[in-house]
Scaffold this active site. Structure first.
Site, short mmCIF file in Angstrom:
data_model
loop_
_atom_site.label_atom_id
_atom_site.label_comp_id
_atom_site.label_asym_id
_atom_site.label_seq_id
_atom_site.Cartn_x
_atom_site.Cartn_y
_atom_site.Cartn_z
N GLU A 47 0.78 -1.10 -0.11
CA GLU A 47 0.26 0.01 0.26
C GLU A 47 0.96 1.36 -0.41
O GLU A 47 2.04 1.24 1.08
CB GLU A 47 -1.10 0.10 1.54
CG GLU A 47 -1.60 1.61 1.46
CD GLU A 47 -2.68 0.88 2.91
OE1 GLU A 47 -3.50 1.80 2.65
OE2 GLU A 47 -2.06 0.09 4.14
N LYS A 116 -9.05 2.23 -1.77
CA LYS A 116 -9.38 1.70 -0.38
C LYS A 116 -11.16 2.25 -0.25
O LYS A 116 -11.44 3.70 -0.22
CB LYS A 116 -8.56 2.25 0.71
CG LYS A 116 -8.03 1.69 1.30
CD LYS A 116 -7.12 1.91 2.63
CE LYS A 116 -7.27 1.33 3.94
NZ LYS A 116 -6.02 1.01 4.54
N CYS A 171 -5.01 -3.36 2.74
CA CYS A 171 -5.55 -3.37 3.75
C CYS A 171 -6.80 -3.53 4.83
O CYS A 171 -7.29 -5.22 4.21
CB CYS A 171 -4.73 -2.06 4.06
SG CYS A 171 -3.41 -2.49 5.68
#
Length: 638
Positions: A47, A116, A171
């Protein structure tokens, strides 16, 4: 699919410098090049790795954002000559919003930007200070000089191999109650890639590993997790670069803590698709956004992935002991329930001194003990015939004595000879009639003794014999309850060995000698008192047949793929011609002998592979083996 469904994927952690996009791009570029040289088809980086995850308020700086975009554009241009799909993390600003994105690109084309969805803002995380969550609907953007879409839950499908369909989540998206990967998998994604920056604290690695492994199991997918590592700021946190590659509940590879570089593994997309088809509780989602296509020439793969030589047998000694205890308990519990239901307090077991009948007797003893029934209610019967040796007969007598069960000897030679005279068979011709007459005579004796004693005949045949049809129809293939019916031959040996270790003393010595005895039906006369008829010389090694059986029934793999996997697994033990010979034999016998499996007695299922006609395997007895045999005949034997 090319390569029999196998695909090499990678997770990579570069050594970065915070806010140095030029240096970071160079580190990523080197790993991309290495991955391409190693035949990797999909790779994921951490990330925000083009800038570093720990840039803090620098994420609002235009200089940093522009440098990250330039670096990504250079990586995309370099990828034009690579045959892989790559995912790289960076910040990207559009309008009033700044997004934490994973750029997905392949062969010089930016396929999309996955943003995200879940922005953590608790404990050590304060991403909401900088980033907006992914928009609910994809928005068209221009980035790196290319028009693309930015959004969430985007999937990317390879036009050259439809099973190779990729989904990306970032994540925290994995750590929430309903991860985006669940929906992407239901929309067809078989490979899930996660660029992550998960800091390291005590106990977190085990939790992270479980999370990745379990998600791959729930989704029948391959899951690659790339973690931030060396170079991230250590002002408050430490990042260990814990990269993970998982498939269907198993960790295939992971990085050592506090290292950088590539972690690769071969995943089996064909297996994953088969697992989804097999589970009728799996539900595909239709009507979502169309997959984004990409074109990729998959490289020829030389398999490096190991396959269990004995897929029915755990490789870890502790796991094996636990598995053996559980299987013996399952077998005994099944028989216990049948005895209690019928009210029967007697059992008859044909005890030859071989592995299968030994296991059946051990299970029967366990069931009687569980019901608090006297072991003398078990009648072990040895029935010496034309091929019986003193070794096996002696071991049968000792075993029955040490276990405290009733025992009797019923020689079958005269009865079978009389039968030969009745049907006009020459006893000097040792053909199938000569052999099967003995097996049927033994079964008749057992059934009649069971009637005399008001008991059940306990079957001894195992799963491997059922698969090959290595049993006499209306002979040893028939019983009133078949305790070994779903236990393969390679596992029978370990179960008896486990029982020997648990018992100790004289019983252990007898069981170990039984283990050391060649597998044989003992239907042909011995030579100088030694077993002359060895099963594995006639039908092939059971370790090969159990390998074939597992991968055919468990995953529906085609013969050519099983052959390829066997070549790798048994290299140095069997040559290609031997593996091919017994694989051909396996398919020929498996199809031809289905009629024996269509009328099997009841028996407990103990593993994922079983052949009960009432549950696990329903196949017409007259199904043709032509397609499978022709595929084998078309192979080029190495």
């Amino acid at each position: 699919m090319k390569n029999d469904g196998f695909l090499r994927i990678a997770a990579a952690t570069p050594h970065i410098r915070v806010a140095d996009c030029v240096s970071n791009k160079a580190a990523i570029s080197a790993l991309l090049r290495a991955a391409n040289e190693q035949g990797v088809s999909a790779i994921v980086f951490p990330e925000l790795c083009l800038t570093g995850y720990t840039c803090g308020d620098l994420f609002h700086d235009t200089t940093l954002l522009q440098a990250a975009e330039r670096a990504l554009q250079e990586l995309i241009e370099e990828s034009a000559s690579y045959h892989l799909l790559a995912v790289v993390g960076l910040p990207a600003a559009f309008g009033a919003s700044l997004y934490n994105v994973a750029a997905v690109f392949c062969r010089g084309k930016l396929l999309g930007l996955t943003a995200k969805s879940h922005i953590p803002n608790y404990s050590e995380f304060y991403e909401a200070r900088h980033f907006s969550p992914a928009p609910d609907t994809p928005i068209p953007v221009t980035f790196c000089g290319q028009e693309t879409l930015l959004g969430r839950e985007r999937i990317y499908s390879c036009a050259d191999a439809p099973e190779f369909t990729v989904g990306v989540e970032i994540c925290e998206d994995l750590w929430v109650p309903e991860p985006p990967s669940s929906r992407m998998a239901q929309c067809g994604a078989t490979v899930l890639l996660n660029p992550s920056a998960s800091d390291e604290v005590i106990g977190k690695a085990n939790y992270r590993r479980s999370l990745v492994r379990d998600q791959s199991a729930r989704l029948f997918c391959a899951y690659a997790y790339a973690d931030a590592g060396e170079g991230e700021s250590s002002t408050d946190l430490v990042f260990a670069g814990h990269d993970l590659l998982a498939e269907n509940g198993a960790i295939l590879a992971e990085s050592q803590p506090f290292t950088t570089g590539l972690v690769t593994a071969e995943v089996d997309l064909q297996r994953l698709v088969q697992e989804r088809r097999r589970a009728n509780t799996w539900a595909d989602r239709f009507g979502g956004p169309a997959p984004i296509p990409f074109s990729l020439s998959l490289p020829d793969l030389t398999l490096t992935r190991p396959f269990a030589r004995l897929p029915f047998v755990p490789q870890d000694a502790q796991d094996l002991s636990g598995r053996c205890e559980m299987i013996l308990h399952l077998q005994a519990s099944g028989l216990k329930t049948r005895l209690a239901h019928t009210g029967v307090q007697h059992a008859v077991v044909g005890l030859s001194g071989g592995l299968d009948s030994t296991l059946a007797l051990l299970v029967t003893v366990r069931a009687f003990d569980a019901l608090s029934l006297p072991r003398k209610g078990i009648l072990a019967v040895t029935m010496p015939g034309f091929g019986t040796t003193g070794r096996t007969k002696g071991n049968a007598e000792k075993l029955a004595e040490l276990l405290g069960v009733d025992f009797c000897t019923v020689p079958i030679g005269d009865a079978v000879s009389g039968h030969f005279q009745d049907i006009g068979h020459d006893p000097t011709v040792h053909d199938v009639t000569y052999e099967n007459a003995q097996a049927r005579e033994r079964t008749q004796i057992l059934m009649d003794l069971a009637n005399q004693n008001g008991g059940l005949v306990i079957g001894t045949g195992d799963l491997s014999e059922l698969a090959l049809g290595w049993a006499t129809y209306n002979g040893d293939h028939m019983s009133m309850y078949a305790v070994n019916a779903s236990v393969p031959k390679t596992l029978v040996r370990h179960l008896v060995h486990y029982a020997a270790q648990q018992s100790g003393g004289a019983l252990c010595e007898v069981l170990e000698d039984i283990l050391d005895t060649p597998v044989s039906p003992e239907l042909l006369p011995p030579v100088d008192g030694v077993i002359s008829q060895k099963t594995e010389s006639l039908v092939g090694p059971y370790e090969l047949h159990d390998f074939f059986l597992y991968h055919m029934l468990r995953f529906g793999f085609p013969p050519s793929k099983i052959y390829r996997m066997a070549l790798r697994t048994f290299s140095g033990t069997y040559d290609a011609a031997t593996i091919y010979k017994w694989l051909y034999t396996f398919y020929r016998r498996f199809f031809a002998q289905q009629f024996k499996r269509s009328c099997l007695p009841d028996g407990p299922k103990v593993g994922t592979v079983a052949l009960s006609p009432r549950g696990d395997w329903r196949m017409p007895s007259d199904a043709s083996a032509r397609l499978w045999l022709e595929e084998l005949e078309a192979l080029s034997i190495e």
